[in-house]
Motif scaffolding. Structure first.
Motif, short mmCIF file in Angstrom:
data_model
loop_
_atom_site.label_atom_id
_atom_site.label_comp_id
_atom_site.label_asym_id
_atom_site.label_seq_id
_atom_site.Cartn_x
_atom_site.Cartn_y
_atom_site.Cartn_z
N VAL A 131 4.00 -5.64 15.24
CA VAL A 131 4.94 -6.71 15.56
C VAL A 131 6.14 -6.61 14.62
N ILE A 152 12.06 -9.50 19.43
CA ILE A 152 10.69 -9.26 19.00
C ILE A 152 10.17 -8.03 19.73
N TRP A 164 9.43 -10.87 14.23
CA TRP A 164 8.84 -12.21 14.43
C TRP A 164 9.55 -13.23 13.53
N LEU A 200 3.99 -15.30 10.65
CA LEU A 200 3.23 -14.91 11.84
C LEU A 200 1.88 -15.60 11.85
N VAL A 205 6.04 -18.24 20.99
CA VAL A 205 6.90 -18.22 19.82
C VAL A 205 8.04 -19.21 19.99
#
Length: 925
Positions: free
Chosen positions: A393, A342, A396, A400, A334
């Protein structure tokens, strides 16, 4: 084709020996039929050559001078057949002794001197100078907890959660790694990331976990080096090492997950030449034990899986589906602003579209990462693992991309040794579910589950699963290592085997049938599969101690009755909150295992040449079996507990050997199985035995119906709901998509996957008739519902296979026998068994396909006939559902599908017009 030989250490496929005299094995590859070894020669590079007459090539005793600590030797082998074919010398096998001399361990266990919280992760380091690079260097590293060690900024190995979990108060494990290539002249540094892992976890139930091993992790290592002039030097952990507790891993837990703040990364922390501001001297922990070499293969990342779907849940959450319930962790890449948090939350299933977290109980399975904002950053926890298919998740940054995520599969790195295939896709998926369940739960120790607040080495699970495990993977070293802990925990309880090993629950140890019997069954299965006499020699005192406990419990009556037992755990008819309330008497289960363990001790002693012990325990086993028959088997061939597990035990453990009595028991078992309409009616104890008991007494057709059932409870019911591992309960997920309301529900438990043993041994027809597979049995069982089935297995002598397929009214049987082995082929159409040697063989015979059930059917048809015809049953249920969904469900669940009752006798309350409709529909089937 010129024959070739391949040499290996029996328990040490990586070539690192943990004993001075490891056993050896070799296989010969040749297309010459009927190849049997006449002699073999072994050389160890010192000039010593040992010649061995005869066919022995499995788990052969070390023939050379014992290995000295740290010694290296190069072994080769060659072999010749009785007909003159001779291999050349094998490729060299480099063997290194991975143990230290007595008294050579000098490292201290070290950790943070002033931790500010329990289970605080730490970074350790030590810098040192070398005048030149060593010509040989080995790092001996251990931890009470888990470590990842680097030298000069490079990881020393690819092990995960090293050195693994053991009974820390009785045994600490040690790894040895060749690190010669990582050292250099001048400045060098050792760096260690350290976390609590299993040591600092709290164990127990009902919201009262207890830390039984300690509150902080510690690490010990010594680096041995040899230089060109022959001088040696050791660098070991001690008070001069440095530590800090403010690294990027801020919290780490097996159950809770890991918290990582990448802003706290310490540049160059594991390299030489850095400033030591912020580092403080370590604390030395007094540890009475000397670490011992770990026998089990290390935990590694063995596979990576991509995201198969990104799901938006009804509540709006973003969830990744990896398509497979697995054990491991997620790696993500990321790029986001500094301070971005996150969170990855892991679950095995979705419940009504949302993450199914309730089965985790107190476990959290959540990893949290705070970004440093330095560009592309890799997120992955280091010292935890999760059981999951789905990952939620949050946090983020930006859109994504599923390609940014990878699921990394973790387990002890055992080679897979068996493949199964058939014409039935659901059964094929069932087999793969068993394989995935074993992989996920064979992580350092054999655990019951990999996801909730448990993950313990329950002895009952591995006891029933060990025959299957030994077929599916090379788990000899893995389970032999675990058995060391079992024996040591057992010593602390006067021969009683704790329910879990390591004994993290620390309750009062009491003997429990089918659980403690892991002490006898597991080593015996390792011997049967691998020819490993060493494990019998190592474990015989433990095996005897457990058998003696059972014989004392049985007393003069030779019946073990009236004590606390788990019994046929998770019988599907037991209430959800009473998993031990099985149909079969606990006394029957307990007494059967007294006989079973006594018999195994007798057999093991005979293998080791201890004839007096063999005779004594054979007598004990005979006495218990006789008492079992007198107390629990009626003259008419019924069990006092008229439950399938009772019959399966009597037949499967050979407690009843008289042919007429066995036939009667088998017939009654088949009736009991049909009475449930071929739905599972057994728990932990009966399930591994029932298909074999049916087939052994002439009821393979009933075994096939039981295997192929898709209604709950059955092996295939979870498969129809998309399961990719074996569940703990037959109905862990209810048909409406709700998770079983019981407090104990897991979607990855391998015990009920013991059915895979029958798929290989009976359905496909391949089994080892002698330890190590010098003699095989090829005995396929073509049954209705299958057009073909095959098993391919890597035996100690090479690849073996058994396959059958239908060709009209004929069946073709094909077998492959490895060199230096023979096989007895029992053909499904009858006739005398055929003896064959190595090579490929094919047989063809007439065996008409099983006749499908046929009517005519009516309201007067016996219930048993309706149960035997899926089409007739489907018509019945469709009609009843048209009348009342509730009535139909209750009727299917409560009815006993027996020969003596007609359908019309049990349709209470059904109106006449529905009965007329049903009669007409049945007539049309």
């Amino acid at each position: 084709m010129q024959p070739t030989a391949t040499l290996r250490l029996t328990r040490h496929p990586d070539g690192v020996a943990t004993t001075a005299t490891p056993s050896l094995g070799w296989r010969v590859d040749t297309d010459a039929p009927g190849w049997i070894q006449a002699w073999a020669e072994l050389a160890d590079g010192t000039g010593a050559v040992h010649r061995l007459a005869g066919p022995d090539a499995v788990a052969v005793d070390w023939p050379f001078a014992p290995l000295a600590p740290g010694e290296r030797r190069t072994l080769t082998a060659r072999a010749a057949s009785s007909t003159g074919g001779e291999t050349g010398w094998s490729a060299p096998l480099e063997v290194r002794a991975g143990f230290l001399a007595a008294g050579a361990w000098e490292a201290a266990f070290v950790g943070l001197a002033d931790p500010d919280r329990v289970a605080q992760p730490a970074l350790l380091r030590h810098a040192f100078e070398l005048p030149e690079a060593p010509v040989e260097a080995v790092l001996y590293a251990s931890a009470i907890g888990a470590h990842a060690t680097s030298i000069n900024g490079a990881r020393t190995d690819d092990r995960v959660l090293a050195p693994g979990w053991s009974a820390y108060d009785k045994r600490i494990q040690l790894d040895s790694t060749d690190v010669t290539a990582l050292l250099r002249p001048g400045a060098n540094a050792i760096g260690v990331a350290l976390a609590g892992a299993w040591r600092t976890e709290g164990y127990g139930f009902f919201g009262r976990p207890q830390r039984v091993y300690g509150e902080q992790p510690s690490y010990a290592a010594q680096l041995w080096m040899r230089f060109a002039d022959g001088t040696e030097r050791t660098v070991a952990t001690g008070p001069e090492w440095l530590a800090r507790g403010d690294g990027p891993i801020t919290d780490s837990s097996i159950y809770a997950g890991e918290t990582v703040d990448l802003r706290l990364a310490v540049d160059g922390w594991d390299e030489p030449g850095i400033a030591t501001d912020g580092w403080t001297p370590v604390a030395v922990e007094e540890v009475a034990l000397t670490p011992e070499p770990r026998l089990a293969p290390p935990v590694r990342v063995t596979e990576e899986l991509a995201v198969v779907e990104v799901i938006t849940t009804p509540s709006g959450a973003t969830v990744l589906d990896f398509g497979q319930n697995l054990v491991g962790r997620v790696r993500a890449t990321v790029d986001g602003p500094a301070g971005t948090v996150i969170t990855l939350r892991h679950a095995e299933v979705l419940e009504h579209g949302e993450m199914g977290m309730r089965p985790l109980r107190a476990a959290v399975q959540t990893d949290t990462f705070t970004l440093a904002g330095t560009g592309a950053e890799v997120l992955e926890p280091e010292f935890t693992f999760h059981g999951f298919r789905y990952v939620e998740v949050t946090g983020w940054p930006g859109e994504l991309d599923p390609a940014a995520f990878t699921a990394r599969v973790l387990h002890s790195d055992m080679a897979r040794t068996a493949r199964f295939a058939s014409s039935h896709p659901l059964v094929n998926r069932l087999h793969e579910n068993v394989v995935w369940g074993m992989r996920g739960n064979f992580l350092s120790i054999p655990t019951d589950c990999p996801q909730r607040d448990e993950r313990l080495g329950w002895t009952g699970d591995i006891q029933v699963f060990s025959p299957t495990a030994a077929t599916l993977h090379d788990c000899d070293a893995f389970l032999a290592d675990w058995l060391v802990d079992l024996a040591r925990e057992q010593e602390a309880h006067d021969g009683v085997v704790p329910m879990v090993v390591p004994d993290a629950l620390r309750g009062h140890a009491r003997p429990a049938a089918a659980w403690g019997d892991a002490a006898t069954v597991v080593p015996w299965e390792l011997y049967r599969r691998y020819g490993d006499r060493e494990v019998l020699a190592d474990q015989l005192p433990s095996m005897r101690a457990w058998a003696d406990v059972l014989l004392a419990q049985a007393g003069e009556s030779r019946l073990w009755e009236g004590s606390m037992q788990f019994g046929d755990w998770l019988d599907p008819d037991a209430p959800a909150d009473q998993p031990g309330a099985a149909k079969v008497s606990r006394d029957i289960v307990a007494t059967a295992y007294v006989a079973r363990s006594a018999r195994i001790v007798s057999q093991a002693a005979a293998v080791l040449g201890d004839d007096a012990t063999a005779a004594a325990y054979a007598r004990h086993a005979d006495e218990v079996a006789a008492a079992f028959r007198a107390a629990y088997v009626t003259p008419a061939g019924r069990m006092m507990s008229d439950a399938p597990t009772a019959y399966a035990l009597a037949i499967g453990f050979d407690l009843v050997t008289d042919p007429e009595s066995r036939d009667a028991l088998g017939a009654r078992l088949a009736e009991r199985v049909r009475a449930t309409r071929y739905r599972i009616s057994t728990g932990f104890v009966g399930t591994p035995l029932i298909l074999g008991a049916l087939a052994a007494t002439g009821h393979a057709d009933a075994a096939a119906r039981l295997l192929l059932q898709t209604d709950c409870p059955s092996w295939l019911y979870p498969v129809t709901l998309g399961a990719t591992t074996i569940w703990e309960r037959w109905d862990s997920m209810l048909p409406d998509g709700s998770i079983n309301p019981g407090e104990m529900t897991s979607f990855n438990h391998y015990a009920l996957g013991a059915v895979a043993d029958w798929l290989h041994r009976s359905l496909a027809g391949l089994s080892l008739a002698t330890p190590g597979g010098t003699r095989l049995t090829i005995a396929p069982t073509p049954v209705a519902g299958f057009d073909h089935a095959s098993s391919t297995q890597e035996t100690p002598l090479g690849t073996a296979s058994s396959a059958w397929r239908r060709d009209g009214d004929e069946v073709v049987v094909e077998a492959v026998v490895p060199p230096n082995a023979t096989a007895t082929v029992v053909l499904p159409w009858g006739g005398a068994p055929v003896e064959v040697g190595s090579g490929a063989h094919a047989f063809r015979g007439t065996l008409p396909a099983p006749a499908a059930p046929a009517g005519p059917y009516s309201l007067a048809t016996p219930l048993a006939a309706i149960a035997d015809d899926p089409d007739a049953f489907a018509v019945l249920m469709a009609t009843l559902r048209g009348f009342s969904e509730g009535y139909a469900a209750g009727f299917a669940a409560r009815t006993s599908w027996t020969e003596g009752s007609a359908l019309q006798d049990v349709l209470f309350g059904v109106p006449p017009h529905t009965l007329e409709e049903l009669d007409a529909a049945l007539a049309a089937v």
